[in-house]
Design an enzyme around this catalytic site. Structure first.
Site, short mmCIF file in Angstrom:
data_model
loop_
_atom_site.label_atom_id
_atom_site.label_comp_id
_atom_site.label_asym_id
_atom_site.label_seq_id
_atom_site.Cartn_x
_atom_site.Cartn_y
_atom_site.Cartn_z
N SER A 10 0.90 -1.12 -0.01
CA SER A 10 -0.10 0.06 0.00
C SER A 10 1.05 1.23 0.04
CB SER A 10 -0.95 -0.12 1.27
OG SER A 10 -2.19 0.78 1.10
N ASP A 69 -9.65 -4.19 -5.97
CA ASP A 69 -8.84 -3.16 -5.26
C ASP A 69 -9.01 -1.77 -5.93
OD1 ASP A 69 -7.51 -1.09 -3.65
OD2 ASP A 69 -5.52 -2.22 -4.05
N HIS A 75 -8.27 -4.63 -1.42
CA HIS A 75 -7.02 -3.86 -0.92
C HIS A 75 -6.47 -4.51 0.56
CE1 HIS A 75 -4.43 -0.47 -0.55
NE2 HIS A 75 -4.68 -0.40 0.62
#
Length: 269
Positions: free
Chosen positions: A141, A205, A235
């Site tokens: 991320s 995502d 995600h």
């Protein structure tokens, strides 16, 4: 401003408590198996957490891991067990970095600390028991953004020499105005000359499109690129599951690291 910072810190505490209460992917992985190594005076950070592989060369290559959290949340603890997994599966050492968070330390503070840590490891890897000439960086991320940006910064300055980059479900287009390639790596005018890169995206995502675009642009620029889209995932799946896909993603990272860190010579230039 102090009231805002107090609210941010309260939110971090609540978010960390919530995260600890949730199931995580690969729940049986051991935690706290790292070695804390003191760095030299003047180093970017006073200590580093180093995970050595259970089986591997006496002086392994090294992967610098950067946690997620949207640049404002999270810490090295979030990735602790996965760093152990990566070290053992790849045969390389893993350094788990706790970079500074916004808003206390706004962009580009985390990026510059990451870059400085990479440079320090390249020069002083022997103090960690690793080969600083076989160096890769990656993250998850927000950490994936920092990894991609640090590779751009390394290319800009001509050092340190990186053998690979792992970009795991990362935000790559923050669309700053004017756009800054170090904030939005996918918007960089030129991606040529970057090290081999593994880009992992998840089917569901919201950040998938920019990750897919980044992988396509890397490949078009002649960069050795691996791109994997994990179906049925959202995600953060490498940390929260589904477990089968999370395991497959971590193993894909380990395979990539074995490939790019496997030999002591031939780093990208």
């Amino acid at each position: 401003m102090s009231d805002v910072l107090d609210e941010v810190r309260e939110f971090r505490t609540a978010a960390a408590s919530h995260a600890r209460s949730q199931p995580r992917a690969l729940p049986d992985l051991p935690s706290g198996t790292f070695e804390v190594v003191d760095t030299t005076p003047g180093a970017p950070v006073p200590q580093l957490r180093v995970y050595h592989p259970a089986v591997g060369p006496d002086v392994p290559g090294v992967f610098v891991n950067l946690h997620g959290g949207g640049f404002v949340l999270g810490g090295w603890q979030d990735d602790d067990p996965y760093c152990r997994f990566l070290a053992d599966a790849s045969g390389c050492a893993v350094v788990n970095v706790d970079y500074p968070l916004a808003p206390e330390d706004a962009f580009p503070a985390a990026l510059h600390q990451t870059y400085d840590v990479l440079g320090w490891i390249a020069d002083h890897g022997r103090l960690l028991g690793v080969d600083g000439a076989r160096l890769a960086v990656g993250g998850h991320s927000a950490g994936g953004n920092l990894a991609a940006a640090s590779a751009l910064l390394a290319r800009r300055h001509g050092r340190p020499l990186l053998r690979g980059v792992v970009v795991d479900h990362a935000p790559l287009d923050l669309a700053t105005s004017p756009a800054d390639e170090l904030a939005s790596p996918v918007r960089a005018q030129d991606l040529g000359g970057l090290p081999p890169t593994l880009v992992i995206t998840a089917e569901h995502d919201l950040l998938r499109a920019e990750g897919d675009r980044y992988a396509a642009r890397l490949s078009a620029a002649g960069v050795d690129t691996e791109h994997v889209v994990f179906p049925g995932c959202g995600h953060g799946f490498t940390h929260v599951g589904p477990e089968e896909q999370a395991t497959a993603a971590w193993l894909r990272m380990a395979t990539f690291l074995r490939r790019v860190l496997g030999e002591p010579e031939g780093a990208w230039a």
